[in-house]
Design an enzyme around this catalytic site. Structure first.
Site, mmCIF file in Angstrom:
data_model
loop_
_atom_site.group_PDB
_atom_site.id
_atom_site.type_symbol
_atom_site.label_atom_id
_atom_site.label_comp_id
_atom_site.label_asym_id
_atom_site.label_seq_id
_atom_site.Cartn_x
_atom_site.Cartn_y
_atom_site.Cartn_z
ATOM 1 C CG HIS A 85 -0.306 0.312 2.681
ATOM 2 N ND1 HIS A 85 0.642 -0.927 3.051
ATOM 3 C CD2 HIS A 85 -0.518 1.122 3.610
ATOM 4 C CE1 HIS A 85 0.809 -0.251 4.052
ATOM 5 N NE2 HIS A 85 0.399 0.747 4.632
ATOM 6 C CG HIS A 129 -0.013 4.267 4.737
ATOM 7 N ND1 HIS A 129 -0.921 3.745 5.581
ATOM 8 C CD2 HIS A 129 -0.767 5.583 4.377
ATOM 9 C CE1 HIS A 129 -2.071 4.266 5.562
ATOM 10 N NE2 HIS A 129 -1.900 5.540 5.098
ATOM 11 C CG ASP A 175 5.169 2.987 7.286
ATOM 12 O OD1 ASP A 175 4.184 3.132 6.535
ATOM 13 O OD2 ASP A 175 4.749 2.289 8.099
ATOM 14 C CG HIS A 176 4.121 -0.344 4.158
ATOM 15 N ND1 HIS A 176 4.130 -1.659 4.669
ATOM 16 C CD2 HIS A 176 3.734 0.441 5.132
ATOM 17 C CE1 HIS A 176 4.020 -1.898 5.787
ATOM 18 N NE2 HIS A 176 3.720 -0.543 6.406
ATOM 19 C CG HIS A 230 -4.096 0.063 6.747
ATOM 20 N ND1 HIS A 230 -4.002 0.061 8.146
ATOM 21 C CD2 HIS A 230 -2.985 0.920 6.381
ATOM 22 C CE1 HIS A 230 -3.107 0.950 8.188
ATOM 23 N NE2 HIS A 230 -2.367 1.375 7.150
ATOM 24 C CG ASP A 275 0.514 -1.367 7.824
ATOM 25 O OD1 ASP A 275 1.484 -2.066 7.485
ATOM 26 O OD2 ASP A 275 1.007 -0.073 7.994
ATOM 27 C CG HIS A 289 3.834 -2.242 10.802
ATOM 28 N ND1 HIS A 289 3.026 -1.283 11.310
ATOM 29 C CD2 HIS A 289 4.045 -1.545 9.591
ATOM 30 C CE1 HIS A 289 2.580 -0.306 10.673
ATOM 31 N NE2 HIS A 289 3.608 -0.313 9.342
#
Lengths: 303, 303
Positions: free
Chosen positions: B62, B64, B66-67, B142, B212, B270
């Protein structure tokens, strides 16, 4: 007044273990300025114990990834950690679009105002000024539009001579006026001129940041006589052709630029990942300009 | 057959020293698959001696940061290091736009083909298949569209029984046919059935990656009986409300999911930056599902 720069990253585009792409933290009288923000910059800030929320101004030189790919992560973390005070960002006009699209798709609504100023890369302009410092752009010559940044300390008011304050019993509230040029008249009516009660302030210092660029004399006047020059030195001089082809500078050329610009001190950085050992680059540079230093992660230089 | 996963990052959005945002390297019979690519992933690959050029498939769960914020840097470095073989990328449809705009403004023309497949987040689909493995998406729940990924080893052909090969003097060229079910007829005309000359292949293994997501039973069937489950566990259960609010899972819930899905082994990751010590998360998880492990940078798990 504090005026120093901490190296957060010294590498060029491809990654190398133990070096990070370009970023620097400038501390001007306890105000934090971030210059470029390569991938991993927020982790470098953590690593060196620098409080990211104290950064209020970020300057991005150009849109090659090794100079800005850490930006969206940093902006996002500041948001997640509760920042509400505005953040000022300066960079190429297209940077706005790059940020907007990523926050749009991550559905991030920043809690703080991100105030973006698009900078021109063709002429030098003043982009920021406060009580202590003026920031101007330095047009550089790279494969894409690229600017360096010059941080010039403002001329300070003269310093009062403490012995005179005691001897003449000058009241504290008179001191700022005297510094600004007012005379002091003592109880007996004797007049003392400001210039006799003060000494010149320290010479205002200048830091110039030049990355990335081909070696050129076009920006020589902009960096003339600066106290501290950071200049890229991606390659050694045996790769002069490669440097020209990719619009980068060699360590020998960086030394030559420092010499011609009559700077006081030189830091070289933006090293190609091909160089595991950096001493040869420094040695080469020093043959032109002895007062040269390597940008190494975590090192702090006084301007 | 090699089938293992190496943790490259275990942290959630805000940075914490010594942990990296999410990324994992899956090795399926010496083919490298990268799952998510948080900021700094290319440096993590270097750190753990994993050759980035060997990665041919990248899966992004996805958008976000941090990914995926390490993706453009990695793609760019592969290009600069001379990659010419195609790279296959799977992710949310908008990812294409995010990459394109950045390469446009950095004037990067990749030397290799970047073949992008947009994935749907509403239904599970098969997105890749080779001789060894099938990759399917797992719709998660999410704040923004998000999918997990399931890597299922294919059922292998039965194994030939070596003793029978020797005893019956089976020619080498007959073996693949026998494995596929053909009978073997010896010189005297005696017929041996395939099933009497072979044993079942090893049980095909399955790895599921879920990050997530809020704890939900919607994807339970997709991860039922998998051999190894990676599941996010951003918070401990005393922050259940915060987990629900941010569409994340607690370590207790992750254990409950593993239990209900009857998986063999669980890895949690995570982790929120608020947890400097991770053992309490593991202990909490183990109260539900004892065969649980912490995702820690550099650790390799066999599937």
């Amino acid at each position: 007044m504090k005026f120093d720069v901490t190296i957060l990253g010294s590498s060029s585009a491809t990654p190398i273990f133990n070096r990070n792409p370009t970023s620097q933290l400038l501390n001007v009288n306890e105000k934090y300025f971030l210059i470029d923000c390569g991938e991993g910059t927020q982790n470098q800030l953590l690593r060196f114990g620098i409080k990211a929320p104290r950064i209020d101004h970020i300057f991005i030189s150009h849109l090659h990834g090794d100079h800005y790919l850490g930006l969206v992560g940093l902006l996002s973390s500041l948001h997640l950690n509760g920042r509400i005070k505005p953040l000022y960002l300066y960079g190429p006009p297209q940077l706005q679009e790059i940020i907007d699209i990523q926050f749009k798709y991550s559905q991030t609504q920043l809690r703080y105002s991100l105030i973006f100023s698009a900078i021109r890369s063709d002429i030098s302009t003043k982009i920021y000024e406060n009580y202590d410092v003026i920031v101007e752009t330095i047009p550089l010559d790279h494969r894409i539009e690229c600017t360096g940044f010059k941080f010039s300390e403002k001329k300070r008011l003269p310093k009062i001579i403490k012995e005179k304050v005691q001897k003449l019993e000058i009241p504290v509230d008179q001191i700022p006026l005297i510094k600004k040029g007012a005379p002091f008249i003592d109880k007996k009516g004797v007049v003392y001129l400001s210039k006799d009660l003060t000494t010149e302030a320290d010479h205002p210092k200048v830091y110039a940041y030049c990355s990335d660029t081909i070696c050129s004399w076009n920006y020589l006047s902009a960096i003339q006589n600066v106290d501290l020059l950071y200049h890229e030195a991606t390659f050694m001089n045996d790769m002069l052709d490669r440097a020209a082809e990719t619009f980068h500078t060699t360590s020998l050329q960086a030394g030559e630029i420092a010499l011609k610009a009559n700077v006081r001190k030189l830091i070289i950085g933006h090293f190609s990942a091909r160089y595991r050992e950096l001493e040869p680059l420094l040695e080469e540079c020093k043959t032109m300009f002895p007062n040269s230093f390597l940008a190494t992660e975590g090192q702090k230089f006084e301007v």
